[in-house]
Design a protein around this motif. Structure first.
Motif, PDB file in Angstrom:
ATOM      1  N   TYR A  26      37.417   7.790  25.938  1.00  0.00           N
ATOM      2  CA  TYR A  26      37.330   8.581  24.704  1.00  0.00           C
ATOM      3  C   TYR A  26      37.908   9.994  24.866  1.00  0.00           C
ATOM      4  N   ALA A  61      25.867  13.162  16.245  1.00  0.00           N
ATOM      5  CA  ALA A  61      27.006  12.352  16.705  1.00  0.00           C
ATOM      6  C   ALA A  61      27.721  13.083  17.832  1.00  0.00           C
ATOM      7  N   ASP A  83      23.158  10.824  19.530  1.00  0.00           N
ATOM      8  CA  ASP A  83      24.234   9.860  19.287  1.00  0.00           C
ATOM      9  C   ASP A  83      23.708   8.429  19.352  1.00  0.00           C
TER      10      ASP A  83
HETATM   11  C1  LIG Z   1      34.489  10.293  17.036  1.00  0.00           C
HETATM   12  S1  LIG Z   1      32.995  10.442  17.931  1.00  0.00           S
HETATM   13  C2  LIG Z   1      32.736  12.180  17.938  1.00  0.00           C
HETATM   14  C3  LIG Z   1      32.021  12.691  19.149  1.00  0.00           C
HETATM   15  C4  LIG Z   1      31.947  14.207  19.323  1.00  0.00           C
HETATM   16  N1  LIG Z   1      31.196  14.831  18.260  1.00  0.00           N
HETATM   17  C5  LIG Z   1      33.300  14.824  19.465  1.00  0.00           C
HETATM   18  O1  LIG Z   1      33.581  15.810  18.804  1.00  0.00           O
HETATM   19  O2  LIG Z   1      34.092  14.339  20.288  1.00  0.00           O
HETATM   20  C6  LIG Z   1      31.823   9.844  16.766  1.00  0.00           C
HETATM   21  C7  LIG Z   1      30.450   9.610  17.343  1.00  0.00           C
HETATM   22  O3  LIG Z   1      29.545   9.386  16.253  1.00  0.00           O
HETATM   23  C8  LIG Z   1      28.534   8.539  16.702  1.00  0.00           C
HETATM   24  N2  LIG Z   1      27.793   8.031  15.534  1.00  0.00           N
HETATM   25  C9  LIG Z   1      28.261   7.274  14.531  1.00  0.00           C
HETATM   26  N3  LIG Z   1      27.301   7.010  13.634  1.00  0.00           N
HETATM   27  C10 LIG Z   1      26.184   7.659  14.072  1.00  0.00           C
HETATM   28  C11 LIG Z   1      24.862   7.782  13.584  1.00  0.00           C
HETATM   29  N4  LIG Z   1      24.475   7.165  12.455  1.00  0.00           N
HETATM   30  N5  LIG Z   1      23.992   8.507  14.290  1.00  0.00           N
HETATM   31  C12 LIG Z   1      24.362   9.125  15.446  1.00  0.00           C
HETATM   32  N6  LIG Z   1      25.597   9.046  15.969  1.00  0.00           N
HETATM   33  C13 LIG Z   1      26.500   8.315  15.287  1.00  0.00           C
HETATM   34  C14 LIG Z   1      29.275   7.516  17.522  1.00  0.00           C
HETATM   35  O4  LIG Z   1      28.439   6.805  18.399  1.00  0.00           O
HETATM   36  C15 LIG Z   1      30.307   8.398  18.247  1.00  0.00           C
HETATM   37  O5  LIG Z   1      29.886   8.775  19.523  1.00  0.00           O
END
Ligand SMILES: C[S@@+](CC[C@H](N)C(=O)[O-])C[C@H]1O[C@@H](n2cnc3c(N)ncnc32)[C@H](O)[C@@H]1O
Length: 240
Positions: A26, A61, A83
């Motif tokens: 990632y 998240a 997350d």
């Molecule tokens: C694109 S990543 C972003 C991670 C980080 N915030 C960044 O800036 O790199 C999106 C994240 O959202 C999390 N996610 C999606 N739906 C969620 C939810 N309902 N509750 C908590 N986390 C969630 C996913 O597991 C993932 O790790």
């Protein structure tokens, strides 16, 4: 409803599976596919956050915790990252333990749509590239609103689509062909980097998103368009 794998599972189950699957790659893919601009976007969010001088911040998240670590490194006293995906949290925890800020940051597995914190807990909330992945956007925003103190800011960073020539055309080709190609080669997940541009295309942006924030009881909402509109920072405040 846009889902990563289009199976019969819910979006939440698919999103968790997708981020578990791409977790190891990632961070690299983020920086590679965005030419490193993602770091600048997070910094813009953190600069706005610091103007509020928050003590306790929830990073919804949080993923691999880049934003949480950045906030702690800039003087925020306590950061809690939440997350859905345990593999993302695992990598985040390793990064935190190597940083100088582990005493200030806690990561937990949890769902933004059902937070395990009391009402009025935090001085600020932030979400980077997360809200687009929620199964139920309104429920997620309501929950974030609930755990914030009255008047406290919510800062959301999310992708949007550039509108002007020639960036729009370049972005279209890049996100339709190059992003899925490199994403698939590097992450070995066929769908994740097809889902990414498709979910961006379908997600509300600009004033449409501001309207959604207002309906979820955030006031004094504003936005800041970043890098020709490829990303947008939204800021709202829990209604008094
Ligand atoms: C694109 S990543 C972003 C991670 C980080 N915030 C960044 O800036 O790199 C999106 C994240 O959202 C999390 N996610 C999606 N739906 C969620 C939810 N309902 N509750 C908590 N986390 C969630 C996913 O597991 C993932 O790790």
């Amino acid at each position: 409803l846009i889902k990563p794998y289009n199976t019969t599972s819910t979006k939440k189950v698919e999103v968790r599976a997708m981020f578990n699957s791409i977790a190891r790659n990632y961070d690299f893919l983020n920086h590679f596919l965005s030419f490193g601009i993602d770091k600048f976007w997070r910094r813009v969010l953190i600069n706005e956050l610091l103007k509020y001088k928050p003590q306790s911040v929830i990073d919804i998240a949080t993923g691999t915790a880049d934003l949480a670590i950045m906030a702690a490194s800039k003087g925020v006293g306590e950061v809690i990252g939440v997350d859905l995906a345990p593999m993302m949290i695992d990598i985040g925890k390793k990064k935190i333990s190597k940083s100088r800020y582990s005493y200030k940051i806690d990561l937990i597995i949890g769902d933004a749509e059902n937070l395990s914190f009391p009402t009025n807990s935090f001085d600020a909330a932030m979400v980077a590239f997360g809200v687009r992945n929620f199964e139920n956007l309104e429920r997620g925003l309501d929950e974030i609103n609930r755990v914030l103190k009255v008047g406290a800011p919510l800062l959301i960073l999310e992708f949007s689509q550039p509108k002007s020539f020639p960036i729009k055309q370049f972005y279209f080709l890049y996100s339709k062909y190059l992003m899925p190609f490199f994403g698939r080669i590097i992450s070995k997940d066929k769908s994740a980097y097809v889902y990414l541009p498709e979910s961006i295309k379908k997600f509300p942006s600009g004033n449409n998103f501001i309207e959604i924030l207002s309906k979820s009881n955030f006031e004094n909402c504003r936005l800041k368009s970043l890098t020709f509109g490829i990303a947008t920072l939204y800021i709202g405040h829990k209604l008094c």
